[in-house]
Scaffold this active site. Structure first.
Site, PDB file in Angstrom:
ATOM      1  CB  SER A  28      -0.942   0.007   1.212  1.00 17.06           C
ATOM      2  OG  SER A  28      -0.198   0.069   2.415  1.00 17.06           O
ATOM      3  NE  ARG A  29       1.575   2.920   5.191  1.00 10.66           N
ATOM      4  CZ  ARG A  29       2.246   2.380   6.203  1.00 10.66           C
ATOM      5  NH1 ARG A  29       3.547   2.450   6.225  1.00 10.66           N
ATOM      6  NH2 ARG A  29       1.615   1.779   7.188  1.00 10.66           N
ATOM      7  CG  ASN A 101       7.667  -4.601   1.157  1.00  9.63           C
ATOM      8  OD1 ASN A 101       8.735  -3.995   1.229  1.00  9.63           O
ATOM      9  ND2 ASN A 101       6.492  -4.008   1.344  1.00  9.63           N
ATOM     10  CE1 TYR A 166      12.118  -4.058  11.169  1.00  9.51           C
ATOM     11  CE2 TYR A 166      14.397  -3.331  11.382  1.00  9.51           C
ATOM     12  CZ  TYR A 166      13.261  -3.503  10.612  1.00  9.51           C
ATOM     13  OH  TYR A 166      13.276  -3.109   9.288  1.00  9.51           O
ATOM     14  CB  ALA A 168      15.822 -10.996  17.101  1.00 12.62           C
TER      15      ALA A 168
END
Ligand SMILES: NC(=O)c1ccc[n+]([C@@H]2O[C@H](COP(=O)([O-])OP(=O)(O)OC[C@H]3O[C@@H](n4cnc5c(N)ncnc54)[C@H](OP(=O)(O)O)[C@@H]3O)[C@@H](O)[C@H]2O)c1
Length: 258
Positions: A28-29, A101, A166, A168
């Site tokens: 979406s972005r 992603n 994050y 990890a």
């Protein structure tokens, strides 16, 4: 290198996207949006999800009714990713490329991070991409091939204060990439990760000017990445030019970690 679509061994390995189907999580972005736009421009059918629809999603649904599919999915509920993949297969009939992603970051020292926040960071950044990959890889295996690209982060390869959980999860994604490449190579499925440094998106929009200036100073190429710099690497790894590349992590950071 095989450039002829008819002789390529795997379905995501064709010269252009014509008729092939990509799943991009978090389209979406940010980077996901850039990937959706560039894949659609290359003739791919693209399926994506996010928790909510952005203006971009609404516009893309109107502009590409037969080749763009979006659903509301929350990575906090990883089993919904399986339903999404089933729906994509029903809509487009095949699946050639997965880009894991979507991701979330929460900056906080481990000492003060509530257990629920730890769990949700690991779920969204690691467990959900693994489950999405499992569902997509099953379809690709039946088809005889495909490509998977996981979006990691330089936090996986360098230590930074405040992002240990994050980091990890992203390091887990890189390890997952290597082992899965060994499991899936025989099925004609390549698995790689792209390891971006900082790039401009909602995730970095709140970065203080002083931090941004410090990163630019420490980056040999003197700037933050653009999402297109990272997308170039993803599209390369998804293309026939990378047909002998699997199990690799490609760092795109202007030299910040070299
Ligand atoms: N930006 C950077 O500097 C940077 C650096 C290294 C690595 N990365 C990685 O690159 C990837 C893309 O980052 P970005 O900066 O483009 O991110 P972004 O602009 O924040 O976009 C994230 C996308 O993921 C979706 N998303 C987030 N949480 C979700 C959830 N729980 N369930 C479903 N969808 C979710 C968002 O939509 P909704 O919010 O509507 O759900 C959005 O579409 C991420 O994996 C990130 O970790 C970014």
């Amino acid at each position: 290198m095989t450039e002829n679509p008819d002789t390529s061994g795997t379905t995501a390995e064709k010269t252009a996207g014509e008729g092939r189907v990509a799943v991009v999580s978090g389209g979406s972005r940010g980077l996901g949006r850039v990937l959706v736009e560039r894949l659609l421009a290359d003739g791919w059918h693209v399926a994506t999800f996010s928790r909510s629809a952005s203006d971009f999603v609404t516009e893309a649904m109107a502009a590409h009714p037969g080749s763009f599919h979006w659903e509301a999915v929350d990575l906090g509920e990883p089993e919904t990713a399986r339903t999404f993949v089933r729906n994509v297969h029903r809509v487009f009939g095949r699946l050639d490329l997965l880009v894991n992603n979507a991701g979330i970051v929460r900056e906080e020292l481990l000492f003060t991070m509530p257990p629920k926040a730890i769990e949700s960071l690991i779920t969204a950044n690691l467990v959900a991409p693994i489950m999405l990959t499992q569902a997509c890889a099953r379809v690709m295996t039946r088809q005889g091939g495909g490509a998977i690209v996981n979006i990691s982060s330089i936090n996986a390869v360098r230590g930074y204060r405040g992002v240990s959980v994050y980091a990890a999860a992203k390091a887990g994604l890189d390890g997952f990439t290597r082992s899965l490449a060994r499991e899936l190579g025989g099925h004609g499925i390549r698995v790689n990760s792209v390891v971006p440094g900082y790039f401009d998106s909602a995730m970095t929009a709140e970065m203080p000017a002083a931090s941004r200036a410090r990163i630019e100073r420490r980056t040999p190429l003197g700037r933050l990445a653009a999402a297109d710099d990272v997308a170039d690497a993803v599209l390369y790894l998804s293309s026939p030019r990378a047909e002998f590349v699997t199990g690799q992590s490609m760092v795109i950071d202007g030299g910040l970690t070299c």
